[in-house]
Motif scaffolding. Sequence first.
Motif, short mmCIF file in Angstrom:
data_model
loop_
_atom_site.label_atom_id
_atom_site.label_comp_id
_atom_site.label_asym_id
_atom_site.label_seq_id
_atom_site.Cartn_x
_atom_site.Cartn_y
_atom_site.Cartn_z
N PRO A 161 0.80 -1.22 0.00
CA PRO A 161 0.00 0.00 0.00
C PRO A 161 0.84 1.29 0.00
CG PRO A 161 -0.77 -1.53 1.69
CD PRO A 161 0.50 -2.09 1.12
N ARG A 162 2.00 1.26 0.62
CA ARG A 162 2.87 2.44 0.63
C ARG A 162 3.31 2.77 -0.80
NH1 ARG A 162 7.07 2.28 4.95
NH2 ARG A 162 5.89 3.85 6.07
N GLU A 163 3.53 1.74 -1.61
CA GLU A 163 4.02 1.95 -2.97
C GLU A 163 2.92 2.12 -4.02
OE1 GLU A 163 6.81 -1.19 -3.76
OE2 GLU A 163 8.24 -0.41 -2.31
N THR A 164 1.76 1.62 -3.75
CA THR A 164 0.71 1.67 -4.77
C THR A 164 -0.53 2.45 -4.35
OG1 THR A 164 -0.23 -0.43 -4.00
CG2 THR A 164 1.42 -0.52 -5.78
N GLY A 165 -0.67 2.69 -3.06
CA GLY A 165 -1.87 3.36 -2.56
C GLY A 165 -1.79 4.88 -2.66
N LEU A 166 -2.84 5.52 -2.20
CA LEU A 166 -2.92 6.98 -2.27
C LEU A 166 -2.88 7.65 -0.89
CD1 LEU A 166 -5.54 7.36 -5.13
CD2 LEU A 166 -3.04 7.53 -5.25
N ILE A 207 5.81 12.79 -3.77
CA ILE A 207 6.57 11.82 -2.98
C ILE A 207 6.93 10.66 -3.90
CG2 ILE A 207 4.56 10.52 -2.12
CD1 ILE A 207 6.20 10.72 0.70
N ASP A 208 8.10 10.08 -3.70
CA ASP A 208 8.54 9.01 -4.60
C ASP A 208 7.82 7.71 -4.31
OD1 ASP A 208 9.95 8.16 -2.29
OD2 ASP A 208 11.69 7.56 -3.44
N CYS A 209 8.13 6.69 -5.11
CA CYS A 209 7.39 5.43 -5.10
C CYS A 209 7.37 4.73 -3.75
CB CYS A 209 7.92 4.49 -6.18
SG CYS A 209 9.70 4.17 -6.04
N ASP A 210 8.46 4.75 -3.01
CA ASP A 210 8.44 4.08 -1.70
C ASP A 210 8.34 5.07 -0.55
OD1 ASP A 210 11.03 5.00 -2.02
OD2 ASP A 210 11.99 3.11 -1.50
#
Length: 121
Positions: free
Chosen positions: A4-9, A81-84
């Motif tokens: 979720p940190r990488e794909t969520g909003l 904010i970046d991907c991770d």
Amino acid sequence: MSNPRETGLALDPKYDAAGLITAAVTDAASGALLMIAHMNAEALSLTLETGEVHFWSRSRASLWKKGETSGHVLKLVELRIDCDQDAVWVVASPAGPTCHTGAPSCFYRKVTSDGTLERIA
């Protein structure tokens, strides 16, 4: 990917062991890289709340608003904010030189092929 940190909003910054994330600041008008600094949770929160960019000073171990003494504040235009979620990109409108040396950007010198520095701004 199901992280979720990488794909969520949801904003969920991944701070390092010192409680910081790297912040790269660019000029909203020119796209120029102005500075690299660090933010803690309070600096990030104040930036979003006030629209003026705040950082955590590692050398002074304190919170600071960019331009609080010089008047050269950075007005927040956009925050990414970046991907991770361990680094932020601050797009800002500077109210004067960004570097404490008086240069428009902290990146006013380039490294030449022989390892010497050349002033570019």
